[in-house]
Design a protein around this motif. Sequence first.
Motif, PDB file in Angstrom:
ATOM      1  N   PHE A   1       3.894 -24.198 -39.681  1.00 18.98           N
ATOM      2  CA  PHE A   1       2.479 -24.417 -39.950  1.00 18.98           C
ATOM      3  C   PHE A   1       1.708 -23.093 -39.930  1.00 18.98           C
ATOM      4  CE2 PHE A   1       3.452 -28.855 -39.041  1.00 18.98           C
ATOM      5  CZ  PHE A   1       2.649 -29.510 -39.963  1.00 18.98           C
ATOM      6  N   LEU A   2       2.117 -22.155 -39.087  1.00 18.25           N
ATOM      7  CA  LEU A   2       1.471 -20.842 -39.060  1.00 18.25           C
ATOM      8  C   LEU A   2       1.592 -20.140 -40.412  1.00 18.25           C
ATOM      9  CD1 LEU A   2       0.255 -18.434 -37.215  1.00 18.25           C
ATOM     10  CD2 LEU A   2       2.632 -17.626 -37.208  1.00 18.25           C
ATOM     11  N   VAL A   3       2.811 -20.023 -40.916  1.00 23.34           N
ATOM     12  CA  VAL A   3       3.000 -19.325 -42.195  1.00 23.34           C
ATOM     13  C   VAL A   3       2.456 -20.162 -43.349  1.00 23.34           C
ATOM     14  CG1 VAL A   3       4.956 -17.985 -41.354  1.00 23.34           C
ATOM     15  CG2 VAL A   3       5.376 -20.167 -42.467  1.00 23.34           C
ATOM     16  N   GLY A   4       2.433 -21.516 -43.159  1.00 20.18           N
ATOM     17  CA  GLY A   4       1.822 -22.362 -44.177  1.00 20.18           C
ATOM     18  C   GLY A   4       0.341 -22.081 -44.310  1.00 20.18           C
ATOM     19  N   GLY A   5      -0.348 -21.949 -43.176  1.00 20.57           N
ATOM     20  CA  GLY A   5      -1.760 -21.620 -43.212  1.00 20.57           C
ATOM     21  C   GLY A   5      -2.006 -20.245 -43.790  1.00 20.57           C
TER      22      GLY A   5
ATOM     23  N   PRO B   1      12.270 -37.023 -41.535  1.00 17.36           N
ATOM     24  CA  PRO B   1      11.615 -35.730 -41.754  1.00 17.36           C
ATOM     25  C   PRO B   1      10.470 -35.767 -42.762  1.00 17.36           C
ATOM     26  CG  PRO B   1      13.734 -35.782 -42.877  1.00 17.36           C
ATOM     27  CD  PRO B   1      13.614 -37.076 -42.132  1.00 17.36           C
ATOM     28  N   LEU B   2      10.304 -36.890 -43.460  1.00 14.35           N
ATOM     29  CA  LEU B   2       9.299 -36.933 -44.526  1.00 14.35           C
ATOM     30  C   LEU B   2       7.886 -37.106 -43.991  1.00 14.35           C
ATOM     31  CD1 LEU B   2      11.154 -39.076 -47.228  1.00 14.35           C
ATOM     32  CD2 LEU B   2      11.201 -36.604 -46.855  1.00 14.35           C
ATOM     33  N   TRP B   3       7.746 -37.524 -42.691  1.00  8.69           N
ATOM     34  CA  TRP B   3       6.405 -37.614 -42.111  1.00  8.69           C
ATOM     35  C   TRP B   3       5.710 -36.265 -42.180  1.00  8.69           C
ATOM     36  CZ3 TRP B   3       4.891 -34.268 -38.403  1.00  8.69           C
ATOM     37  CH2 TRP B   3       5.897 -33.588 -37.695  1.00  8.69           C
ATOM     38  N   PHE B   4       6.539 -35.199 -42.068  1.00  8.19           N
ATOM     39  CA  PHE B   4       6.009 -33.844 -42.063  1.00  8.19           C
ATOM     40  C   PHE B   4       5.231 -33.545 -43.345  1.00  8.19           C
ATOM     41  CE2 PHE B   4       6.895 -29.722 -43.993  1.00  8.19           C
ATOM     42  CZ  PHE B   4       6.247 -28.865 -43.114  1.00  8.19           C
ATOM     43  N   VAL B   5       5.723 -34.048 -44.461  1.00  7.97           N
ATOM     44  CA  VAL B   5       5.069 -33.762 -45.738  1.00  7.97           C
ATOM     45  C   VAL B   5       3.659 -34.349 -45.762  1.00  7.97           C
ATOM     46  CG1 VAL B   5       5.215 -34.010 -48.237  1.00  7.97           C
ATOM     47  CG2 VAL B   5       7.302 -33.694 -46.905  1.00  7.97           C
ATOM     48  N   GLY B   6       3.529 -35.597 -45.275  1.00  8.41           N
ATOM     49  CA  GLY B   6       2.214 -36.219 -45.238  1.00  8.41           C
ATOM     50  C   GLY B   6       1.237 -35.451 -44.352  1.00  8.41           C
ATOM     51  N   VAL B   7       1.705 -35.035 -43.173  1.00  8.03           N
ATOM     52  CA  VAL B   7       0.848 -34.268 -42.261  1.00  8.03           C
ATOM     53  C   VAL B   7       0.499 -32.919 -42.879  1.00  8.03           C
ATOM     54  CG1 VAL B   7       0.729 -33.149 -40.002  1.00  8.03           C
ATOM     55  CG2 VAL B   7       1.754 -35.413 -40.215  1.00  8.03           C
ATOM     56  N   TYR B   8       1.485 -32.289 -43.512  1.00  3.31           N
ATOM     57  CA  TYR B   8       1.246 -30.976 -44.112  1.00  3.31           C
ATOM     58  C   TYR B   8       0.231 -31.073 -45.250  1.00  3.31           C
ATOM     59  CZ  TYR B   8       2.249 -26.236 -45.666  1.00  3.31           C
ATOM     60  OH  TYR B   8       2.141 -24.915 -46.001  1.00  3.31           O
ATOM     61  N   LEU B   9       0.311 -32.142 -46.028  1.00  3.01           N
ATOM     62  CA  LEU B   9      -0.676 -32.340 -47.094  1.00  3.01           C
ATOM     63  C   LEU B   9      -2.072 -32.538 -46.512  1.00  3.01           C
ATOM     64  CD1 LEU B   9       1.228 -34.643 -49.619  1.00  3.01           C
ATOM     65  CD2 LEU B   9       0.446 -32.294 -50.015  1.00  3.01           C
ATOM     66  N   ALA B  10      -2.156 -33.251 -45.397  1.00  2.29           N
ATOM     67  CA  ALA B  10      -3.456 -33.492 -44.765  1.00  2.29           C
ATOM     68  C   ALA B  10      -4.083 -32.188 -44.290  1.00  2.29           C
ATOM     69  CB  ALA B  10      -3.305 -34.471 -43.606  1.00  2.29           C
ATOM     70  N   VAL B  11      -3.299 -31.338 -43.634  1.00  7.57           N
ATOM     71  CA  VAL B  11      -3.868 -30.084 -43.145  1.00  7.57           C
ATOM     72  C   VAL B  11      -4.160 -29.128 -44.304  1.00  7.57           C
ATOM     73  CG1 VAL B  11      -2.754 -30.327 -40.892  1.00  7.57           C
ATOM     74  CG2 VAL B  11      -1.627 -29.010 -42.665  1.00  7.57           C
TER      75      VAL B  11
ATOM     76  N   LEU C   1      -4.610 -44.397 -28.533  1.00  5.58           N
ATOM     77  CA  LEU C   1      -5.383 -43.166 -28.378  1.00  5.58           C
ATOM     78  C   LEU C   1      -4.549 -41.932 -28.699  1.00  5.58           C
ATOM     79  CD1 LEU C   1      -8.297 -42.347 -27.311  1.00  5.58           C
ATOM     80  CD2 LEU C   1      -7.098 -41.657 -25.230  1.00  5.58           C
ATOM     81  N   SER C   2      -3.229 -42.021 -28.479  1.00  6.70           N
ATOM     82  CA  SER C   2      -2.360 -40.867 -28.733  1.00  6.70           C
ATOM     83  C   SER C   2      -2.380 -40.438 -30.190  1.00  6.70           C
ATOM     84  CB  SER C   2      -0.934 -41.189 -28.304  1.00  6.70           C
ATOM     85  OG  SER C   2      -0.410 -42.275 -29.058  1.00  6.70           O
ATOM     86  N   VAL C   3      -2.713 -41.384 -31.080  1.00  8.71           N
ATOM     87  CA  VAL C   3      -2.764 -41.062 -32.518  1.00  8.71           C
ATOM     88  C   VAL C   3      -3.791 -39.975 -32.795  1.00  8.71           C
ATOM     89  CG1 VAL C   3      -3.257 -42.026 -34.801  1.00  8.71           C
ATOM     90  CG2 VAL C   3      -1.974 -43.363 -33.132  1.00  8.71           C
ATOM     91  N   LEU C   4      -4.790 -39.857 -31.944  1.00  8.05           N
ATOM     92  CA  LEU C   4      -5.839 -38.854 -32.139  1.00  8.05           C
ATOM     93  C   LEU C   4      -5.308 -37.426 -32.042  1.00  8.05           C
ATOM     94  CD1 LEU C   4      -8.778 -40.442 -30.079  1.00  8.05           C
ATOM     95  CD2 LEU C   4      -8.354 -40.580 -32.540  1.00  8.05           C
ATOM     96  N   ASN C   5      -4.103 -37.278 -31.517  1.00 11.83           N
ATOM     97  CA  ASN C   5      -3.515 -35.932 -31.403  1.00 11.83           C
ATOM     98  C   ASN C   5      -2.803 -35.473 -32.671  1.00 11.83           C
ATOM     99  OD1 ASN C   5      -4.348 -35.249 -28.862  1.00 11.83           O
ATOM    100  ND2 ASN C   5      -2.374 -35.554 -27.856  1.00 11.83           N
ATOM    101  N   ILE C   6      -2.526 -36.375 -33.594  1.00 12.17           N
ATOM    102  CA  ILE C   6      -1.688 -36.018 -34.742  1.00 12.17           C
ATOM    103  C   ILE C   6      -2.314 -34.890 -35.562  1.00 12.17           C
ATOM    104  CG2 ILE C   6      -0.727 -36.824 -36.926  1.00 12.17           C
ATOM    105  CD1 ILE C   6      -0.306 -39.544 -35.664  1.00 12.17           C
ATOM    106  N   LEU C   7      -3.551 -35.077 -36.003  1.00 10.19           N
ATOM    107  CA  LEU C   7      -4.155 -34.070 -36.882  1.00 10.19           C
ATOM    108  C   LEU C   7      -4.462 -32.768 -36.148  1.00 10.19           C
ATOM    109  CD1 LEU C   7      -4.984 -33.469 -39.735  1.00 10.19           C
ATOM    110  CD2 LEU C   7      -7.248 -34.424 -39.238  1.00 10.19           C
ATOM    111  N   PRO C   8      -5.213 -32.772 -35.023  1.00 10.01           N
ATOM    112  CA  PRO C   8      -5.471 -31.487 -34.365  1.00 10.01           C
ATOM    113  C   PRO C   8      -4.206 -30.833 -33.825  1.00 10.01           C
ATOM    114  CG  PRO C   8      -6.248 -33.313 -33.000  1.00 10.01           C
ATOM    115  CD  PRO C   8      -5.896 -33.890 -34.338  1.00 10.01           C
ATOM    116  N   GLY C   9      -3.216 -31.662 -33.446  1.00  5.95           N
ATOM    117  CA  GLY C   9      -1.983 -31.108 -32.908  1.00  5.95           C
ATOM    118  C   GLY C   9      -1.247 -30.235 -33.902  1.00  5.95           C
ATOM    119  N   TRP C  10      -1.151 -30.689 -35.151  1.00  8.19           N
ATOM    120  CA  TRP C  10      -0.442 -29.905 -36.165  1.00  8.19           C
ATOM    121  C   TRP C  10      -1.368 -28.947 -36.904  1.00  8.19           C
ATOM    122  CZ3 TRP C  10       4.188 -29.874 -34.817  1.00  8.19           C
ATOM    123  CH2 TRP C  10       4.850 -31.013 -34.370  1.00  8.19           C
ATOM    124  N   LEU C  11      -2.670 -29.211 -36.868  1.00  8.44           N
ATOM    125  CA  LEU C  11      -3.623 -28.295 -37.502  1.00  8.44           C
ATOM    126  C   LEU C  11      -3.786 -27.003 -36.700  1.00  8.44           C
ATOM    127  CD1 LEU C  11      -5.653 -27.959 -39.855  1.00  8.44           C
ATOM    128  CD2 LEU C  11      -7.365 -29.109 -38.421  1.00  8.44           C
TER     129      LEU C  11
END
Length: 395
Positions: A75-79, A142-152, A197-207
Amino acid sequence: MKTLARTIEARTPAHRDRAVDGLRALALLAVPTGHWLLGGFTLDADGAIHNASPLSAFGFFAPVSWVLQMLGIFFLVGGYASVLSYERRAGSTGAWLRGRIARLGRPVLGVTAVWAVLVPVLHTAGVPDDTLRTASTLVVQPLWFVGVYLAVTALTPYCVRAAHRLGAWAAAPLLASVAVVDLLRYGPYAEAVPSWLSVLNILPGWLFAYQLGVSWGLRKVGPRHARALLLGGGALFAVLLLVFHYPASMVGVPGEARTNSHPPSLLVLALAAAQSGAAILVRDRLGRLLRRPALWAPVVVVNLSAMTILCWHQTAMLAAAVPASFLGPVAGLTTAPDTLGWIAARLAWMPLFAGLLLLIGRYARGFETPWTHASAVRRSAAGLLAVGFAVYALG
């Protein structure tokens, strides 16, 4: 090989940031290595395989997951790469984002459509239903990663604004957000907190690491900040493990009530901070090292096949394990991952997995390129097959 290395070297633009490509290749290769080494199977009485993990039997394997969990680097090099691409865009933000979505979406559509065809074929060939369920879960995993990566990636314009306004501190609110959620779900009032409530960590966690990468690309993060990330992230990691008793493994362990990665906990961000700091500090040295054509060539090959590796590495392992399940217990493939002998056997099988991935990638690589010759009917059919497989795998 020398000829290929020289050809790749001659075609590499002078401005190419070799260190960033090298870090991306390292993070990419950690994904199949981690899944192949930390994932195993058991064989039931009916000959079906089920997911298992050596982490259930060997607690000392947890530090291996610290090394192989390199999504923070990715995610660092992606950003970093995304902000440079975003700043150079010729068209609108929407057009830039659609291009990114298409590039990431084609390989995902390809692998899920192929598996939608494979499932009934394998069922007809006598593969047990439980094996097909296990295989489908691994393919989707491993495909969940693609969805999260597209979101960020879609948030890149906002990350740019945050970097310009807050500089190196732009990622701090994301860290604080995850810390608050962790306090609620693991603190003294945890029993009163709903599980969702744990779902709230998904976006900020990987962002978090992505935002660090955007700030780095805009030169808001330098060596001084990198040292703070490395030392601060390492210290936070140690405190969370030793004082607050976070699970030691960075990946889920079957049977454990808590997991660090789904969704990401504060421990994941601590590791990402330390990894990001280290990556920024070694950038110049790594860039000089990759001036050698023999080292640079494999980095280029891995980067050109990034989505193929991500989407098909589990299929490569299954291509060995599913046929082996018909033979009965095969050490390192279908035997329970609960002995030191299993670890040695699995290490011996990994070159075969890599070879199968290379063979599969020779044909699957076409999914990464634009589907210029595919008709609307074929694209629609691929989409329908992909949806059907997703329903089957997640149902």
